[in-house]
Write a protein that holds these residues in place. Structure first.
Motif, PDB file in Angstrom:
ATOM      1  N   VAL A   1      -7.937  11.270  12.104  1.00  0.00           N
ATOM      2  CA  VAL A   1      -8.423  10.473  10.974  1.00  0.00           C
ATOM      3  C   VAL A   1      -8.437   8.996  11.357  1.00  0.00           C
ATOM      4  O   VAL A   1      -9.409   8.273  11.098  1.00  0.00           O
ATOM      5  CB  VAL A   1      -7.552  10.705   9.725  1.00  0.00           C
ATOM      6  CG1 VAL A   1      -7.966   9.768   8.596  1.00  0.00           C
ATOM      7  CG2 VAL A   1      -7.652  12.155   9.274  1.00  0.00           C
ATOM      8  N   TRP A   2      -7.337   8.534  11.973  1.00  0.00           N
ATOM      9  CA  TRP A   2      -7.293   7.138  12.438  1.00  0.00           C
ATOM     10  C   TRP A   2      -8.380   6.889  13.471  1.00  0.00           C
ATOM     11  O   TRP A   2      -9.073   5.866  13.430  1.00  0.00           O
ATOM     12  CB  TRP A   2      -5.927   6.818  13.028  1.00  0.00           C
ATOM     13  CG  TRP A   2      -5.835   5.432  13.591  1.00  0.00           C
ATOM     14  CD1 TRP A   2      -5.994   5.059  14.888  1.00  0.00           C
ATOM     15  CD2 TRP A   2      -5.589   4.232  12.861  1.00  0.00           C
ATOM     16  NE1 TRP A   2      -5.863   3.702  15.022  1.00  0.00           N
ATOM     17  CE2 TRP A   2      -5.608   3.165  13.786  1.00  0.00           C
ATOM     18  CE3 TRP A   2      -5.351   3.962  11.510  1.00  0.00           C
ATOM     19  CZ2 TRP A   2      -5.405   1.852  13.404  1.00  0.00           C
ATOM     20  CZ3 TRP A   2      -5.144   2.640  11.130  1.00  0.00           C
ATOM     21  CH2 TRP A   2      -5.164   1.596  12.072  1.00  0.00           C
TER      22      TRP A   2
ATOM     23  N   ASP B   1      -4.294   3.432   4.522  1.00  0.00           N
ATOM     24  CA  ASP B   1      -3.879   4.781   4.136  1.00  0.00           C
ATOM     25  C   ASP B   1      -3.885   5.719   5.331  1.00  0.00           C
ATOM     26  O   ASP B   1      -3.005   6.583   5.464  1.00  0.00           O
ATOM     27  CB  ASP B   1      -4.802   5.325   3.041  1.00  0.00           C
ATOM     28  CG  ASP B   1      -4.616   4.610   1.709  1.00  0.00           C
ATOM     29  OD1 ASP B   1      -3.644   3.836   1.597  1.00  0.00           O
ATOM     30  OD2 ASP B   1      -5.441   4.811   0.804  1.00  0.00           O
ATOM     31  N   ALA B   2      -4.867   5.567   6.204  1.00  0.00           N
ATOM     32  CA  ALA B   2      -4.916   6.405   7.410  1.00  0.00           C
ATOM     33  C   ALA B   2      -3.707   6.148   8.292  1.00  0.00           C
ATOM     34  O   ALA B   2      -3.126   7.081   8.874  1.00  0.00           O
ATOM     35  CB  ALA B   2      -6.213   6.140   8.185  1.00  0.00           C
TER      36      ALA B   2
ATOM     37  N   GLN C   1     -12.301  -2.174   0.349  1.00  0.00           N
ATOM     38  CA  GLN C   1     -12.158  -0.729   0.298  1.00  0.00           C
ATOM     39  C   GLN C   1     -11.892  -0.159   1.680  1.00  0.00           C
ATOM     40  O   GLN C   1     -11.074   0.755   1.858  1.00  0.00           O
ATOM     41  CB  GLN C   1     -13.417  -0.096  -0.294  1.00  0.00           C
ATOM     42  CG  GLN C   1     -13.341   1.417  -0.444  1.00  0.00           C
ATOM     43  CD  GLN C   1     -12.215   1.848  -1.366  1.00  0.00           C
ATOM     44  OE1 GLN C   1     -11.984   1.215  -2.397  1.00  0.00           O
ATOM     45  NE2 GLN C   1     -11.509   2.906  -1.012  1.00  0.00           N
ATOM     46  N   LEU C   2     -12.575  -0.709   2.697  1.00  0.00           N
ATOM     47  CA  LEU C   2     -12.364  -0.256   4.067  1.00  0.00           C
ATOM     48  C   LEU C   2     -10.952  -0.578   4.525  1.00  0.00           C
ATOM     49  O   LEU C   2     -10.316   0.219   5.224  1.00  0.00           O
ATOM     50  CB  LEU C   2     -13.390  -0.922   4.992  1.00  0.00           C
ATOM     51  CG  LEU C   2     -13.483  -0.393   6.421  1.00  0.00           C
ATOM     52  CD1 LEU C   2     -13.798   1.092   6.443  1.00  0.00           C
ATOM     53  CD2 LEU C   2     -14.548  -1.167   7.194  1.00  0.00           C
ATOM     54  N   GLU C   3     -10.420  -1.730   4.106  1.00  0.00           N
ATOM     55  CA  GLU C   3      -9.043  -2.086   4.447  1.00  0.00           C
ATOM     56  C   GLU C   3      -8.070  -1.057   3.878  1.00  0.00           C
ATOM     57  O   GLU C   3      -7.168  -0.575   4.579  1.00  0.00           O
ATOM     58  CB  GLU C   3      -8.692  -3.471   3.927  1.00  0.00           C
ATOM     59  CG  GLU C   3      -7.243  -3.872   4.230  1.00  0.00           C
ATOM     60  CD  GLU C   3      -6.795  -5.123   3.502  1.00  0.00           C
ATOM     61  OE1 GLU C   3      -5.946  -5.855   4.042  1.00  0.00           O
ATOM     62  OE2 GLU C   3      -7.280  -5.368   2.371  1.00  0.00           O
ATOM     63  N   ARG C   4      -8.230  -0.686   2.613  1.00  0.00           N
ATOM     64  CA  ARG C   4      -7.312   0.275   1.990  1.00  0.00           C
ATOM     65  C   ARG C   4      -7.399   1.641   2.679  1.00  0.00           C
ATOM     66  O   ARG C   4      -6.380   2.299   2.888  1.00  0.00           O
ATOM     67  CB  ARG C   4      -7.639   0.424   0.507  1.00  0.00           C
ATOM     68  CG  ARG C   4      -7.307  -0.800  -0.334  1.00  0.00           C
ATOM     69  CD  ARG C   4      -7.056  -0.424  -1.771  1.00  0.00           C
ATOM     70  NE  ARG C   4      -5.876   0.423  -1.914  1.00  0.00           N
ATOM     71  CZ  ARG C   4      -5.411   0.825  -3.079  1.00  0.00           C
ATOM     72  NH1 ARG C   4      -6.032   0.483  -4.199  1.00  0.00           N
ATOM     73  NH2 ARG C   4      -4.342   1.594  -3.152  1.00  0.00           N
ATOM     74  N   THR C   5      -8.610   2.047   3.023  1.00  0.00           N
ATOM     75  CA  THR C   5      -8.771   3.326   3.717  1.00  0.00           C
ATOM     76  C   THR C   5      -8.085   3.284   5.073  1.00  0.00           C
ATOM     77  O   THR C   5      -7.444   4.253   5.500  1.00  0.00           O
ATOM     78  CB  THR C   5     -10.261   3.660   3.885  1.00  0.00           C
ATOM     79  OG1 THR C   5     -10.904   3.609   2.609  1.00  0.00           O
ATOM     80  CG2 THR C   5     -10.450   5.048   4.480  1.00  0.00           C
ATOM     81  N   LEU C   6      -8.201   2.156   5.747  1.00  0.00           N
ATOM     82  CA  LEU C   6      -7.564   1.992   7.052  1.00  0.00           C
ATOM     83  C   LEU C   6      -6.047   2.040   6.921  1.00  0.00           C
ATOM     84  O   LEU C   6      -5.357   2.728   7.698  1.00  0.00           O
ATOM     85  CB  LEU C   6      -8.011   0.661   7.660  1.00  0.00           C
ATOM     86  CG  LEU C   6      -7.694   0.394   9.131  1.00  0.00           C
ATOM     87  CD1 LEU C   6      -8.484   1.337  10.027  1.00  0.00           C
ATOM     88  CD2 LEU C   6      -8.021  -1.049   9.481  1.00  0.00           C
TER      89      LEU C   6
ATOM     90  N   GLU D   1       0.830  -1.203   0.000  1.00  0.00           N
ATOM     91  CA  GLU D   1       0.000   0.000   0.000  1.00  0.00           C
ATOM     92  C   GLU D   1       0.864   1.252   0.000  1.00  0.00           C
ATOM     93  O   GLU D   1       0.535   2.244  -0.670  1.00  0.00           O
ATOM     94  CB  GLU D   1      -0.922  -0.014   1.230  1.00  0.00           C
ATOM     95  CG  GLU D   1      -1.926   1.123   1.277  1.00  0.00           C
ATOM     96  CD  GLU D   1      -2.948   1.062   0.150  1.00  0.00           C
ATOM     97  OE1 GLU D   1      -3.559   2.107  -0.145  1.00  0.00           O
ATOM     98  OE2 GLU D   1      -3.136  -0.037  -0.433  1.00  0.00           O
TER      99      GLU D   1
ATOM    100  N   MET E   1     -11.672   6.382  11.835  1.00  0.00           N
ATOM    101  CA  MET E   1     -11.771   5.062  11.214  1.00  0.00           C
ATOM    102  C   MET E   1     -12.051   3.987  12.257  1.00  0.00           C
ATOM    103  O   MET E   1     -12.864   3.088  12.044  1.00  0.00           O
ATOM    104  CB  MET E   1     -10.473   4.742  10.473  1.00  0.00           C
ATOM    105  CG  MET E   1     -10.250   5.550   9.211  1.00  0.00           C
ATOM    106  SD  MET E   1     -11.515   5.239   7.972  1.00  0.00           S
ATOM    107  CE  MET E   1     -11.357   3.472   7.758  1.00  0.00           C
TER     108      MET E   1
END
Length: 318
Positions: free
Chosen positions: A153-154, A187-188, A180-185, A125, A157
């Motif tokens: 932000v973290w 990235d945070a 998608q939630l995994e990638r957002t997590l 990632e 999430m």
């Protein structure tokens, strides 16, 4: 979603081992457990909400993946490797590295969102975010602050996922939404904590320096808290101690251990400047950068920055 409850230590140990890693539980107060673990997979990442309902000490085996524990209730005291104990609550999280055992003490009301991420997933990632390959292992600071803009932000999430777990929401059960939630997590975590920290302080621009010197500098920047010595660093850089010393003096202008001390001091100064006195202590920050002799550290810090580290922390409240 997998939900497990347990009232005995051996049952609780087995449940956590099945989802995360082998562990040992020690009761810190009498009475039966009221352990509850609700866990789900988001792609390759494991997310679970865990509480024991009693004051407990959890001792894990060496981790094979990266773990991030964020309290959603109560307080937790965590320790890993040579780090100082870290107390976490709603404003702090703990990031546990691969290859280390952990000691974690839970308050009676403590509930944590425990996230387990394979290193390869996080590094892929990061490469996506940077647009190029990452050649060095990713180093994650143990203490994650959640009272900064990036930390919030973290925190947000974590709140979303904790809410979905509590309500058995469809966001976690749908495969596409889960990925998608995994990638957002991820990235945070990378943009708000890991990536910002591994990028500073910047490595000096020494294009003419030998490969061994640059490798040694990379090692010090990647792992500033390690128990380095000239001998250990020379072995890692594949040169003799004398060659390492002379290379640093010629191309950097100072011995390798002086360079490491200055690197640590700069990192600590930067962190104290951005820290909040209400949630951070000088000792915690110093230990996280590998400064274990606090008296000598304070003297070196004052010589470098003209003030004591405690003054920096109080003078720059966040």
């Amino acid at each position: 979603m997998k939900v497990v409850t347990a009232s005995a230590c051996d049952e609780a140990e087995a449940a956590v081992a099945d989802v995360y890693l082998p562990n040992r539980l020690e009761k810190l107060e009498p009475g039966a457990l009221a352990m509850r673990l609700a866990a789900v997979r988001l792609g390759t990442t494991t997310v679970g909400q865990l509480g024991y309902g009693r004051r407990m000490r959890l001792v894990t085996e060496e981790a094979g993946h990266i773990h991030v524990n964020t309290p959603v209730a109560g307080t937790v005291v965590s320790r890993v490797g040579r780090s100082a104990p870290l107390m976490t609550s709603s404003r702090q999280a703990a990031v546990f590295p691969v290859g280390e055992a952990a000691h974690i003490e839970w308050s009676q009301d403590a509930v944590q969102l425990c996230i387990m991420i394979p290193s390869s997933t996080l590094e892929r990632e990061l490469e996506e975010l940077l647009g190029h390959s990452v050649k060095r292992p990713l180093h994650l600071p143990f203490h994650m602050r959640l009272d900064t803009p990036e930390g919030r932000v973290w925190r947000s999430m974590v709140n979303v996922i904790a809410g979905e777990i509590s309500t058995r929401g469809r966001l976690l059960s749908h495969p596409s939404a889960g990925r998608q939630l995994e990638r957002t997590l991820l990235d945070a975590l990378l943009l708000g904590h890991a990536y910002n920290n591994v990028q500073k302080p910047n490595r000096p621009d020494l294009p003419a320096a030998p490969v061994a010197v640059m490798r040694a500098i990379d090692l010090l920047h990647d792992r500033p808290a390690d128990a380095w010595s000239s001998t250990v660093l020379a072995r890692e850089a594949h040169v003799s101690v004398r060659s390492l010393q002379s290379g640093f003096l010629k191309h950097v202008g100072k011995p390798p251990m002086t360079y490491l001390r200055d690197l640590r001091l700069a990192g600590i100064h930067d962190e104290l400047t951005r820290a909040s006195p209400g949630t951070t202590t000088v000792e915690t920050v110093a230990y996280s950068w590998g400064m274990v002799h606090l008296g000598r550290f304070a003297a070196a810090y004052r010589q470098a920055f003209g003030e004591l580290p405690s003054h920096t922390l109080r003078r720059h409240p966040t």
